[in-house]
Design an enzyme around this catalytic site. Structure first.
Site, PDB file in Angstrom:
ATOM      1  N   ASP A  37      34.066  33.530  36.994  1.00  0.00           N
ATOM      2  CA  ASP A  37      34.005  34.558  38.029  1.00  0.00           C
ATOM      3  C   ASP A  37      32.585  34.612  38.568  1.00  0.00           C
ATOM      4  OD1 ASP A  37      35.224  37.037  39.365  1.00  0.00           O
ATOM      5  OD2 ASP A  37      33.430  37.866  38.420  1.00  0.00           O
ATOM      6  N   GLU A 121      36.730  30.297  41.741  1.00  0.00           N
ATOM      7  CA  GLU A 121      37.327  30.833  42.958  1.00  0.00           C
ATOM      8  C   GLU A 121      37.047  29.882  44.118  1.00  0.00           C
ATOM      9  OE1 GLU A 121      35.717  35.062  43.231  1.00  0.00           O
ATOM     10  OE2 GLU A 121      34.717  34.169  41.520  1.00  0.00           O
ATOM     11  N   CYS A 188      45.579  43.099  35.690  1.00  0.00           N
ATOM     12  CA  CYS A 188      45.324  43.193  34.252  1.00  0.00           C
ATOM     13  C   CYS A 188      45.601  41.831  33.614  1.00  0.00           C
ATOM     14  CB  CYS A 188      46.222  44.259  33.629  1.00  0.00           C
ATOM     15  SG  CYS A 188      46.122  44.308  31.832  1.00  0.00           S
ATOM     16  N   CYS A 191      48.667  42.517  30.806  1.00  0.00           N
ATOM     17  CA  CYS A 191      50.067  42.774  31.152  1.00  0.00           C
ATOM     18  C   CYS A 191      50.435  42.332  32.566  1.00  0.00           C
ATOM     19  CB  CYS A 191      50.403  44.252  30.970  1.00  0.00           C
ATOM     20  SG  CYS A 191      49.756  45.309  32.297  1.00  0.00           S
ATOM     21  N   CYS A 207      43.264  49.072  32.650  1.00  0.00           N
ATOM     22  CA  CYS A 207      44.610  48.964  33.206  1.00  0.00           C
ATOM     23  C   CYS A 207      45.322  50.312  33.155  1.00  0.00           C
ATOM     24  CB  CYS A 207      45.404  47.912  32.437  1.00  0.00           C
ATOM     25  SG  CYS A 207      47.090  47.740  33.034  1.00  0.00           S
ATOM     26  N   CYS A 210      48.921  49.503  30.954  1.00  0.00           N
ATOM     27  CA  CYS A 210      48.966  49.248  29.503  1.00  0.00           C
ATOM     28  C   CYS A 210      47.731  49.747  28.761  1.00  0.00           C
ATOM     29  CB  CYS A 210      49.181  47.756  29.227  1.00  0.00           C
ATOM     30  SG  CYS A 210      47.695  46.748  29.417  1.00  0.00           S
ATOM     31  N   ASP A 217      34.423  41.578  35.117  1.00  0.00           N
ATOM     32  CA  ASP A 217      34.224  40.171  35.495  1.00  0.00           C
ATOM     33  C   ASP A 217      34.908  39.223  34.502  1.00  0.00           C
ATOM     34  OD1 ASP A 217      32.779  41.076  37.616  1.00  0.00           O
ATOM     35  OD2 ASP A 217      30.805  40.678  36.722  1.00  0.00           O
TER      36      ASP A 217
HETATM   37 ZN    ZN Z   1      47.683  46.028  31.622  1.00  0.00          ZN
END
Ligand code: ZN
Length: 238
Positions: A37, A121, A188, A191, A207, A210, A217
């Site tokens: 990242d 990226e 996330c 999840c 998140c 979850c 990062d």
């Molecule tokens: Zn999550």
């Protein structure tokens, strides 16, 4: 040796050598893969939690450069003071370039030594989505991003870094994969829930589905890695 050229940049002189048939220096496999990242607080954060090249010194130079440019606009045309101010602006530009290149080389060298496959990226897409979603408008507190100039200097660092990384990866026989960075910072990594609210601050990810928390990062780098490995698998299956 193919060419030797001499270059002047302000008060510094450089000798630039270019050589033909430089042998590639393939590095032994490490079995490790990483998502990368690219950010503001750290130039590079990896999916396994490493932060490389803090560009704070670059931000400091950028501030000085902005100041020198303001100073230049106040000088009278054709004056001796203006000529001096022009030299100062050029010297600071050169300093920023050297610092940027130096951090890029160090970060790229560390990564190429440690990972067989690196996913980053796609910068062309990243720049578009970044300016649209405005993640750079709220950078970490540690980094001064007071001016557009300052920000553009940090932005340009990513391009330089990726160019250096591509050269080193090719020479070392490492694999580089570019992925679309859309949503990598707000999804996330545990999840898969994607929401703007997941991003608490520039540095913090939590998140809302979850409860998973992580360095923002690092979370993004894990998503980048996953996207890259999926692309790679799809390419292998085709
Ligand atoms: Zn999550």
């Amino acid at each position: 040796m193919k060419t030797i050229s001499v270059k002047r940049e302000g008060r510094r002189w450089y000798v630039v050598l270019s050589c033909d048939g430089v042998p590639a220096q393939t590095l032994p496999a490490t079995g490790a893969v990483a998502g990368i990242d690219m950010g503001v607080a750290s130039l590079v954060t990896t999916s396994d939690g490493r932060h490389l090249a803090n560009p704070r010194h670059l931000a400091t130079s950028a501030d000085r450069l902005a100041e020198a440019q303001r100073d230049l606009t106040r000088k009278k045309r054709g004056s001796k003071r203006r000529r001096k101010a022009v030299v100062r602006v050029a010297a600071l530009h050169a300093k920023v370039r050297r610092q940027r290149l130096d951090s890029a080389h160090k970060a790229a060298l560390a990564l190429v030594g440690d990972y067989d496959v690196m996913v980053h990226e796609d910068l062309r897409i990243a720049n578009m989505t970044r300016s649209a979603s405005g993640t750079l408008e709220a950078p970490g507190r540690n980094v001064a991003a007071k001016s557009g100039l300052n920000r553009s200097i940090l932005d340009a660092g990513w391009g330089v870094f990726l160019t250096v990384l591509a050269h080193k990866a090719e020479s070392a026989g490492r694999e580089l994969i570019a992925v679309n960075p859309a949503n990598t910072s707000r999804t996330c990594s545990r999840c898969g829930h994607c929401a703007q609210e997941n991003r608490v601050t520039q540095a913090e990810f939590a998140c809302v589905a979850c409860g998973h928390t992580a360095h923002a990062d690092v979370n993004a780098a894990i998503n980048i890695l996953r996207a890259g490995l999926a692309l790679r698998q799809a390419a292998g299956a085709a």
